[in-house]
Scaffold this motif. Structure first.
Motif, PDB file in Angstrom:
ATOM      1  N   LEU A 166       0.819  -1.226   0.000  1.00 43.73           N
ATOM      2  CA  LEU A 166       0.000   0.000   0.000  1.00 43.73           C
ATOM      3  C   LEU A 166       0.848   1.269   0.000  1.00 43.73           C
ATOM      4  O   LEU A 166       0.526   2.239  -0.684  1.00 43.73           O
ATOM      5  CB  LEU A 166      -0.929   0.032   1.211  1.00 43.73           C
ATOM      6  N   MET A 167       1.914   1.262   0.788  1.00 46.77           N
ATOM      7  CA  MET A 167       2.768   2.456   0.837  1.00 46.77           C
ATOM      8  C   MET A 167       3.304   2.746  -0.571  1.00 46.77           C
ATOM      9  O   MET A 167       3.305   3.893  -1.028  1.00 46.77           O
ATOM     10  CB  MET A 167       3.904   2.213   1.835  1.00 46.77           C
ATOM     11  N   ARG A 168       3.716   1.700  -1.261  1.00 46.61           N
ATOM     12  CA  ARG A 168       4.226   1.884  -2.630  1.00 46.61           C
ATOM     13  C   ARG A 168       3.131   2.398  -3.551  1.00 46.61           C
ATOM     14  O   ARG A 168       3.321   3.375  -4.286  1.00 46.61           O
ATOM     15  CB  ARG A 168       4.754   0.545  -3.162  1.00 46.61           C
ATOM     16  N   LEU A 169       1.958   1.758  -3.492  1.00 47.96           N
ATOM     17  CA  LEU A 169       0.865   2.141  -4.384  1.00 47.96           C
ATOM     18  C   LEU A 169       0.469   3.597  -4.146  1.00 47.96           C
ATOM     19  O   LEU A 169       0.275   4.374  -5.085  1.00 47.96           O
ATOM     20  CB  LEU A 169      -0.323   1.209  -4.144  1.00 47.96           C
ATOM     21  N   TRP A 170       0.351   3.957  -2.881  1.00 46.82           N
ATOM     22  CA  TRP A 170      -0.099   5.326  -2.575  1.00 46.82           C
ATOM     23  C   TRP A 170       0.986   6.357  -2.904  1.00 46.82           C
ATOM     24  O   TRP A 170       0.669   7.503  -3.226  1.00 46.82           O
ATOM     25  CB  TRP A 170      -0.523   5.421  -1.114  1.00 46.82           C
ATOM     26  N   SER A 171       2.235   5.953  -2.820  1.00 44.96           N
ATOM     27  CA  SER A 171       3.303   6.864  -3.233  1.00 44.96           C
ATOM     28  C   SER A 171       3.215   7.118  -4.734  1.00 44.96           C
ATOM     29  O   SER A 171       3.317   8.253  -5.207  1.00 44.96           O
ATOM     30  CB  SER A 171       4.665   6.271  -2.887  1.00 44.96           C
ATOM     31  N   TRP A 172       3.001   6.056  -5.499  1.00 43.86           N
ATOM     32  CA  TRP A 172       2.855   6.214  -6.951  1.00 43.86           C
ATOM     33  C   TRP A 172       1.595   7.002  -7.288  1.00 43.86           C
ATOM     34  O   TRP A 172       1.556   7.748  -8.265  1.00 43.86           O
ATOM     35  CB  TRP A 172       2.847   4.847  -7.648  1.00 43.86           C
ATOM     36  N   GLN A 173       0.553   6.828  -6.478  1.00 41.09           N
ATOM     37  CA  GLN A 173      -0.665   7.607  -6.722  1.00 41.09           C
ATOM     38  C   GLN A 173      -0.357   9.103  -6.602  1.00 41.09           C
ATOM     39  O   GLN A 173      -0.820   9.920  -7.400  1.00 41.09           O
ATOM     40  CB  GLN A 173      -1.769   7.216  -5.731  1.00 41.09           C
ATOM     41  N   ALA A 174       0.449   9.449  -5.585  1.00 41.22           N
ATOM     42  CA  ALA A 174       0.818  10.860  -5.419  1.00 41.22           C
ATOM     43  C   ALA A 174       1.558  11.353  -6.663  1.00 41.22           C
ATOM     44  O   ALA A 174       1.253  12.420  -7.216  1.00 41.22           O
ATOM     45  CB  ALA A 174       1.681  11.034  -4.166  1.00 41.22           C
ATOM     46  N   VAL A 175       2.522  10.554  -7.137  1.00 45.04           N
ATOM     47  CA  VAL A 175       3.280  10.942  -8.333  1.00 45.04           C
ATOM     48  C   VAL A 175       2.332  11.064  -9.531  1.00 45.04           C
ATOM     49  O   VAL A 175       2.403  12.018 -10.319  1.00 45.04           O
ATOM     50  CB  VAL A 175       4.408   9.929  -8.607  1.00 45.04           C
ATOM     51  N   ALA A 176       1.409  10.121  -9.635  1.00 40.96           N
ATOM     52  CA  ALA A 176       0.467  10.145 -10.757  1.00 40.96           C
ATOM     53  C   ALA A 176      -0.356  11.428 -10.777  1.00 40.96           C
ATOM     54  O   ALA A 176      -0.731  11.926 -11.834  1.00 40.96           O
ATOM     55  CB  ALA A 176      -0.462   8.927 -10.677  1.00 40.96           C
ATOM     56  N   HIS A 177      -0.626  11.961  -9.585  1.00 36.21           N
ATOM     57  CA  HIS A 177      -1.456  13.170  -9.493  1.00 36.21           C
ATOM     58  C   HIS A 177      -0.633  14.446  -9.436  1.00 36.21           C
ATOM     59  O   HIS A 177      -1.210  15.520  -9.227  1.00 36.21           O
ATOM     60  CB  HIS A 177      -2.400  13.077  -8.294  1.00 36.21           C
ATOM     61  N   GLY A 178       0.682  14.343  -9.592  1.00 35.26           N
ATOM     62  CA  GLY A 178       1.459  15.583  -9.708  1.00 35.26           C
ATOM     63  C   GLY A 178       2.537  15.790  -8.673  1.00 35.26           C
ATOM     64  O   GLY A 178       3.143  16.855  -8.633  1.00 35.26           O
TER      65      GLY A 178
END
Ligand code: GLA
Ligand code: ZN
Length: 675
Positions: free
Chosen positions: A327-339
């Motif tokens: 989850l930590m990885r996924l949510w970190s990538w989500q942040a990158v995906a959103h800017g």
């Protein structure tokens, strides 16, 4: 000035080595090497160390902390350290502590504890920022300044009351104008001297807490004043930093959808935005996406920094769940995906004592690297290294805008009637979730934003309509766009006075409806709404009775004395539409409306029937499109690729139309081929 210049997405976080012996620092940096941590945020709560007395400054320890980070080749986000004042300051100058809503003058303790209006606090905090900047501005490792920490809360002391009166004078000029704005003939409140004005608190206008006020206008202005007072603190420190550091960008860490501070009013004063992401549970993917988009929207779409997130769990909640593997990885990538152009943690090494000793950290008390959490952090560090600078500065190409407005949030939630159960964030979240599940790229913007580039504008629960907003929304529809708004929108002007017209006030023409009556009910009461020919959904909490003035009926109530009357309408306005949703539709109902609108403009994403598969696109300064696919489900999802490109983490080719699997909680970062 914009973002700090870095060669890759920054990776690291808050690091407070002043809490442990220097021999441990060496071990810390070997572990940072292992995890490819390249950025450290230093000195966030160092005021008591850097200024041990009124005329005494001591940077010896911070010098060593900064020198070590620089010698180890890390980039530094350096704090001014004013997020908590030292004990001697509160002792010598009791005015620096806050007075709470109940009127209790606090004594020394905790943090985020300074009265924003105290001249002593303002002078000393500014002086500290000046000295920190002067001392470290020449150090090339320092790439960003971090002012204060999580500005928030409120103070109700006499200095703040005096500051409030000054703020009101500047806003209204005369008492006549103020009396008119606050509608003070109600309940014998006509003010004949500025000194008669009190801060709205439990001792004055309020009962049952900060949301229950006799005078919404007064409370609303106090909220605005308090946000501005803390902004003045930020600006003081920023100006002091600028004296010796003209080119290093300045930020402060925001808290996402945080009600007390109007981040839109702050945003122009920050060089770049940053925020701390602590989702309340692991069901919050849509909410986090919304908040990332809100923060990105603060600076007109410019990338932001994820300043803090926990690698594992928080400590401050009653119950602090652990982030599941991945989850930590996924949510970190989500942040990158959103800017996000930085992924930073709170914290790099755990505190030994005090209230955050059980807060998650990259390195725990034992200093091991063979823990699951450390391994996941290190794996992410390696991946971000592989990504390199590929997304830096990349923007989001959205044609859908969701309006977010602190004034509407405040005015709706401090209102007596129609219903305390209608919460601004819940309404916004409901409409956002529908957009998110449909896979629409969207911007979350202020009501003052330029709407010219959007085909669809959603304005849920936009209680307050001010300035030329109604005309700008009309312009969106006029040229063929769709505007969606809901119950309780356009009810009040900027002073929280009702419009002396039919509801929905200045949006009446665009929506083509009139509302004379509304009904609020408890959550157990459901009025079914029929949408289109054959879809039936539930509506709750608020039911406005709509009298069409040209709008077509799209949905109707199915029960009560208003059964058969409109609950959802669509008005043709120019070449476009104004949609009015008069009731609190359930998720299926909101989604039905949102899909109709997105479909009309061809803005539904590639996988609308896969709500847990999130997509987000960033476009780099040279026009390259990077598509992120994030699977929030705990099982793999199989779809068909919608683009041709290269997956940047694996190097795999992706072909449009070919089967594509996104693993459980996995992410694909696809650099699309030039079209
Ligand atoms: C906030 C603060 C940090 C720390 C974390 C803990 O974001 O900025 O200092 O207290 O919360 O979650
Ligand atoms: Zn105060």
């Amino acid at each position: 000035m914009t973002l700090p210049v870095t060669p890759k997405v920054s990776f690291g976080g808050d690091y407070n080595p002043e809490q442990w012996p220097e021999q441990v620092w060496k071990q810390d940096y070997r572990l940072f090497d292992e995890a490819r941590i390249d950025t450290v945020t230093l000195g966030v709560f160092d005021w008591a160390l850097t200024q041990p007395g009124p005329d005494e400054y001591d940077f010896a320890l911070l010098d060593r902390v900064v020198a070590r980070a620089a010698a180890e080749g890390r980039r530094i986000c350096l704090a001014t350290g004013t997020g908590a004042h030292p004990p001697w300051l509160a002792r010598a100058f009791p005015e620096v502590t806050r007075t709470d809503f109940e009127g209790r003058r606090h004594r020394f303790g905790q943090r985020h504890n300074s009265c924003p209006s105290s001249p002593v606090f303002r002078r000393l905090a500014t002086e500290l920022a000046r000295r920190v900047a002067r001392r470290y501005a020449g150090n090339p490792a320092v790439i960003a300044w971090h002012v204060g920490n999580e500005y928030g809360g409120a103070c109700y002391c006499d200095l703040c009351a005096a500051g409030f009166r000054e703020w009101l004078r500047a806003r209204y000029g005369t008492l006549d104008a103020l009396n008119d704005a606050w509608n003070t003939t109600f309940w014998s409140h006509v003010f004949t001297g500025w000194d008669q004005i009190e801060a709205p608190s439990a001792l004055t206008e309020h009962w049952r807490g900060p949301d229950h006020t006799a005078f919404q206008g007064i409370t609303l202005d106090y909220l605005r004043f308090m946000s501005d007072a803390m902004l003045a603190n930020f600006r003081d420190e920023k100006a002091a930093i600028r004296e010796s550091s003209p080119d290093v960008p300045v930020t402060t860490n925001f808290m996402g959808m945080y009600r007390p501070i109007d981040y839109h009013r702050w945003a122009p004063h920050l060089d770049f935005a940053s925020w701390d992401n602590y989702p309340p549970d692991d069901e919050s993917a849509a909410r986090m996406a919304l908040t990332h988009d809100l923060i990105r929207g603060l600076k007109d779409g410019q990338p932001f920094w994820l300043m803090e997130q926990t690698p594992s769990h928080t400590a401050a909640r009653d119950v602090n769940p652990l982030k599941r593997p991945g989850l930590m990885r996924l949510w970190s990538w989500q942040a990158v995906a959103h800017g996000a152009d930085a992924v930073l943690f709170f914290q790099l090494r755990a505190s030994r004592g005090a209230c955050e000793k059980y807060h998650g950290a990259v390195i725990g008390h034992a200093g091991r690297s063979d823990t699951r959490v450390f391994r996941e952090v290190a794996a992410l560090g390696e991946e971000l290294g592989r990504l390199g600078g590929a997304v830096l500065g990349a923007r989001t190409p959205a044609r859908v805008a969701l309006l977010f407005d602190w004034d509407s949030w405040w005015s709706l939630e401090i209102s007596d009637g129609p219903s305390r159960l209608v919460r601004y964030q819940q309404v916004v979240l409901a409409y956002h979730r529908a957009l998110w599940e449909a896979g629409a790229d969207l911007d979350v913007v202020a009501v003052t934003a330029d709407l010219a580039g959007y085909d669809v504008v959603l304005a849920p629960a936009l209680h307050m309509v001010k300035g030329d907003l109604a005309a700008r929304l009309e312009a969106v529809a006029e040229r063929g766009g769709s505007v969606v708004t809901t119950f309780l929108s356009a009810r009040v002007d900027e002073n929280d006075n009702a419009f002396l017209t039919d509801v929905p006030g200045p949006l009446g023409a665009l929506m083509g409806v009139r509302i004379d009556e509304w009904d609020a009910r408890g959550p157990e009461f459901v009025n079914p709404v029929r949408l289109g020919a054959d879809v039936e959904v539930a509506a709750r909490l608020l039911f406005e009775l709509v009298i069409p003035q040209g709008a077509a009926t799209v949905g109707t109530y199915q029960a009560d004395f208003y059964a058969g009357t409109p609950a959802v309408t669509r008005n043709t306005f120019g070449a476009g539409h104004g949609w009015y949703v008069a009731a609190g539709l359930d998720a299926a109902g909101v989604s039905w409306v949102v899909r109709q609108v997105l479909d009309r403009h061809g803005l539904t994403g590639a996988y609308p029937d896969r709500p847990a598969l999130e997509t987000a696109t960033r476009v780099t300064p040279d026009g390259t499109r990077i598509l992120f696919l994030l699977n929030h489900d705990s099982v793999p999802v199989r779809v068909t690729a919608a683009v041709d490109g290269t997956e940047l983490l694996s190097g795999d080719r992706i072909s449009r139309g070919a089967p594509l699997t996104v693993g459980a909680r996995d992410v694909l970062v696809v650099r699309e081929d030039p079209r």
